[in-house]
Design a protein around this motif. Structure first.
Motif, PDB file in Angstrom:
ATOM      1  N   ARG A  86       1.035  -1.828  -0.049  1.00 40.83           N
ATOM      2  CA  ARG A  86       0.155   0.152  -0.043  1.00 40.83           C
ATOM      3  C   ARG A  86       0.877   1.164  -0.144  1.00 40.83           C
ATOM      4  O   ARG A  86       0.484   1.879  -0.694  1.00 40.83           O
ATOM      5  CB  ARG A  86      -1.390   0.177   1.036  1.00 40.83           C
ATOM      6  CG  ARG A  86      -1.969  -1.298   1.075  1.00 40.83           C
ATOM      7  CD  ARG A  86      -2.656  -1.481   2.332  1.00 40.83           C
ATOM      8  NE  ARG A  86      -3.579   0.339   1.824  1.00 40.83           N
ATOM      9  CZ  ARG A  86      -5.189  -0.193   1.452  1.00 40.83           C
ATOM     10  NH1 ARG A  86      -5.068  -1.407   0.736  1.00 40.83           N
ATOM     11  NH2 ARG A  86      -5.666   0.972   0.987  1.00 40.83           N
ATOM     12  N   GLY A  87       1.797   1.128   0.748  1.00 37.02           N
ATOM     13  CA  GLY A  87       2.782   2.144   0.834  1.00 37.02           C
ATOM     14  C   GLY A  87       3.986   3.036  -0.925  1.00 37.02           C
ATOM     15  O   GLY A  87       3.697   3.842  -0.481  1.00 37.02           O
ATOM     16  N   ASP A  90       0.815   3.606  -3.020  1.00 34.75           N
ATOM     17  CA  ASP A  90       0.119   5.215  -2.561  1.00 34.75           C
ATOM     18  C   ASP A  90       1.209   6.096  -2.773  1.00 34.75           C
ATOM     19  O   ASP A  90       1.445   7.348  -3.998  1.00 34.75           O
ATOM     20  CB  ASP A  90       0.648   5.553  -1.131  1.00 34.75           C
ATOM     21  CG  ASP A  90      -1.095   5.384  -0.139  1.00 34.75           C
ATOM     22  OD1 ASP A  90      -1.832   4.613  -1.252  1.00 34.75           O
ATOM     23  OD2 ASP A  90      -0.875   5.024   0.702  1.00 34.75           O
ATOM     24  N   PHE A  91       2.311   5.714  -3.023  1.00 38.85           N
ATOM     25  CA  PHE A  91       3.744   6.407  -3.399  1.00 38.85           C
ATOM     26  C   PHE A  91       3.821   6.964  -4.731  1.00 38.85           C
ATOM     27  O   PHE A  91       3.665   7.415  -5.549  1.00 38.85           O
ATOM     28  CB  PHE A  91       5.340   5.735  -2.715  1.00 38.85           C
ATOM     29  CG  PHE A  91       6.061   6.594  -3.922  1.00 38.85           C
ATOM     30  CD1 PHE A  91       7.187   7.307  -3.616  1.00 38.85           C
ATOM     31  CD2 PHE A  91       7.151   5.255  -5.082  1.00 38.85           C
ATOM     32  CE1 PHE A  91       8.578   7.876  -3.645  1.00 38.85           C
ATOM     33  CE2 PHE A  91       8.038   6.413  -5.848  1.00 38.85           C
ATOM     34  CZ  PHE A  91       8.583   7.036  -5.250  1.00 38.85           C
ATOM     35  N   GLY A  93       1.111   6.520  -7.116  1.00 38.69           N
ATOM     36  CA  GLY A  93      -0.498   7.896  -6.856  1.00 38.69           C
ATOM     37  C   GLY A  93       0.293   8.943  -7.130  1.00 38.69           C
ATOM     38  O   GLY A  93       0.515  10.052  -7.443  1.00 38.69           O
ATOM     39  N   THR A  94       0.554   8.967  -6.374  1.00 38.56           N
ATOM     40  CA  THR A  94       2.174  10.505  -6.259  1.00 38.56           C
ATOM     41  C   THR A  94       2.771  11.271  -6.438  1.00 38.56           C
ATOM     42  O   THR A  94       2.013  12.283  -6.883  1.00 38.56           O
ATOM     43  CB  THR A  94       2.333  10.643  -4.273  1.00 38.56           C
ATOM     44  OG1 THR A  94       1.203  10.434  -3.219  1.00 38.56           O
ATOM     45  CG2 THR A  94       3.197  12.068  -3.561  1.00 38.56           C
ATOM     46  N   HIS A  98      -2.473   9.799 -12.068  1.00 38.40           N
ATOM     47  CA  HIS A  98      -3.351   7.962 -12.373  1.00 38.40           C
ATOM     48  C   HIS A  98      -3.761   7.114 -13.717  1.00 38.40           C
ATOM     49  O   HIS A  98      -4.440   5.930 -13.823  1.00 38.40           O
ATOM     50  CB  HIS A  98      -5.078   8.072 -11.920  1.00 38.40           C
ATOM     51  CG  HIS A  98      -4.470   7.450  -9.770  1.00 38.40           C
ATOM     52  ND1 HIS A  98      -4.762   8.740  -9.172  1.00 38.40           N
ATOM     53  CD2 HIS A  98      -5.238   6.345  -9.509  1.00 38.40           C
ATOM     54  CE1 HIS A  98      -4.889   8.084  -7.319  1.00 38.40           C
ATOM     55  NE2 HIS A  98      -5.021   6.447  -7.770  1.00 38.40           N
ATOM     56  N   SER A 114      -6.255   1.717  -8.735  1.00 38.92           N
ATOM     57  CA  SER A 114      -7.114   1.620  -7.514  1.00 38.92           C
ATOM     58  C   SER A 114      -7.550  -0.347  -7.238  1.00 38.92           C
ATOM     59  O   SER A 114      -7.245  -0.528  -6.361  1.00 38.92           O
ATOM     60  CB  SER A 114      -8.327   2.756  -8.510  1.00 38.92           C
ATOM     61  OG  SER A 114      -8.354   4.046  -8.043  1.00 38.92           O
ATOM     62  N   TYR A 117      -4.418  -2.457  -4.862  1.00 36.92           N
ATOM     63  CA  TYR A 117      -4.840  -2.005  -3.522  1.00 36.92           C
ATOM     64  C   TYR A 117      -5.616  -3.424  -3.014  1.00 36.92           C
ATOM     65  O   TYR A 117      -5.007  -4.270  -2.161  1.00 36.92           O
ATOM     66  CB  TYR A 117      -5.505  -0.735  -3.107  1.00 36.92           C
ATOM     67  CG  TYR A 117      -5.107   0.134  -3.181  1.00 36.92           C
ATOM     68  CD1 TYR A 117      -4.106   0.569  -2.053  1.00 36.92           C
ATOM     69  CD2 TYR A 117      -4.792   1.176  -4.111  1.00 36.92           C
ATOM     70  CE1 TYR A 117      -3.349   1.941  -1.869  1.00 36.92           C
ATOM     71  CE2 TYR A 117      -4.200   1.988  -4.109  1.00 36.92           C
ATOM     72  CZ  TYR A 117      -3.353   2.622  -2.618  1.00 36.92           C
ATOM     73  OH  TYR A 117      -2.520   4.096  -3.410  1.00 36.92           O
TER      74      TYR A 117
END
Length: 354
Positions: A86-87, A90-91, A93-94, A98, A114, A117
């Motif tokens: 997940r980390g 998230d990285f 996506g940041t 997307h 999406s 996950y």
């Protein structure tokens, strides 16, 4: 295979986010034009990966499609594998948003960010699946072996399909498909508890005094550009420095033995490591009932060891780089070293379209 026409003129950037390195490969029209491997110490935090990524940003276009695989979720910078996945997602996506982002979920194929996950078990450390999947597209039988800085993956394939017995790291450790030894970062104490010194099997110091990069440096098989981390003692990366570190493993100084004796000891370590990989390869080939004439496909910075493995197995050796289209021999060699990144880029670029 037909590539999607919408993607043919756009760069596809493959990424392998590892615990120690960030690997990138750029594909244009189904051909690798650049590949890089950059130090990224995931255990020190994702800022290390961000710094590595920023070094690579000038190498791809703003509208490029990005495809990802990972192994860094195992880093002890995360409290669990699930938290690591997940980390890292998230990285991604940041840093990339997307749009035009795809995650390689191994046996499930490519998925959007999406959906990724919910597919942690498929995504976790699936980089081996990508490289073996690309190798299997040859349509023949083979034994894919990728030796990186820390681990070695061994996967049988035949008839265009993988013949893996395990999928998760835990399963593959049991089947021989994952051997936890690598070409530069593995501690010598992880290879053997004893080493022959002047005819006596001598216990090793249970310390991180030397690593496998020292073996390659002493034996002349290491490309210094592939050793991205400091030496175990943070001193010089030289023949003398490596001999001194190996000597410390048996409680000695380098002057205690002749240089030739230290070279022989390094050769013994290297041979012992090779036997670890051989045992895994023998198990994998046997479980898959692999054709005795099927070649070993070698990838990663540890290809000098894999070439020796092929000889021990009495199988032909084929370099992973020969299975890909590349703009130059340098790009081909770098793509072999960053094989998972190259594989996901090419798998996406050449995917079947309806």
């Amino acid at each position: 295979m037909k590539a999607g026409t919408a993607e043919e003129e756009k760069q596809v950037i493959g990424w392998d986010i590892g615990g120690a390195h960030l690997k990138m490969a750029r594909a244009e029209n189904g051909r690798i034009t650049h590949a890089s491997t950059v130090k990224a110490s995931m255990w020190l935090g994702l800022d290390q990966v961000r710094d590595a990524l920023n070094r690579l940003r000038p190498l791809f276009a703003p509208d490029a499609t990005h495809v990802f695989t990972m192994t860094g979720e195992l880093s002890d910078g995360f409290p669990s594998r699930e938290a690591g996945i997940r980390g890292i997602l998230d990285f991604i996506g940041t840093e990339f948003g997307h749009d035009n982002i795809h995650i390689y979920a191994g046996r499930t194929g490519f998925v959007g960010l999406s959906r990724a996950y919910d597919l942690g078990p498929d995504i976790a450390s699936a980089n081996w699946h990508a490289t073996a999947e690309w190798s299997a597209k040859t349509g023949s039988d083979g034994l894919f072996v990728d030796m990186g800085s820390t681990t070695t993956d061994i996967i049988a394939f035949g008839g265009g399909k993988l013949r893996n017995s395990g999928y998760s790291d835990a399963e593959r450790l049991l089947t021989g498909e994952l051997v936890y030894t690598g070409f530069t970062r593995s501690a010598l104490i992880g290879i053997s508890e004893r080493v022959p010194v002047r005819g006596t099997m001598t216990p090793l110091m249970n310390e991180y005094f030397a690593n496998t990069a020292d073996l390659g440096r002493v034996l002349g098989t290491l490309d210094e550009a592939d050793d991205h981390y400091p030496a175990a003692d943070r001193r010089t990366k030289s023949l003398a420095g490596s001999i001194g570190r190996i000597a410390r493993m048996v409680g000695r100084d380098s002057a205690d033995l002749d240089e030739g004796e230290w070279i022989d000891i390094a050769r013994w370590f290297s041979e012992h490591q090779l036997r670890m990989i051989y045992d895994g390869a023998f198990m994998v080939a046997g479980n898959a009932r692999l054709n005795p004439a099927a070649p070993v496909i070698g990838a990663g910075i540890g290809r000098p060891q894999i070439m020796q493995l092929a000889k021990r197995l009495e199988r032909p050796y084929v370099d992973f780089g020969t299975l890909i289209a590349a703009a130059s021999e340098d790009a081909r060699d770098d793509a072999s070293k960053a094989a998972p990144a190259a594989a996901v880029a090419l798998l996406w670029s050449t995917r079947e379209t309806l």
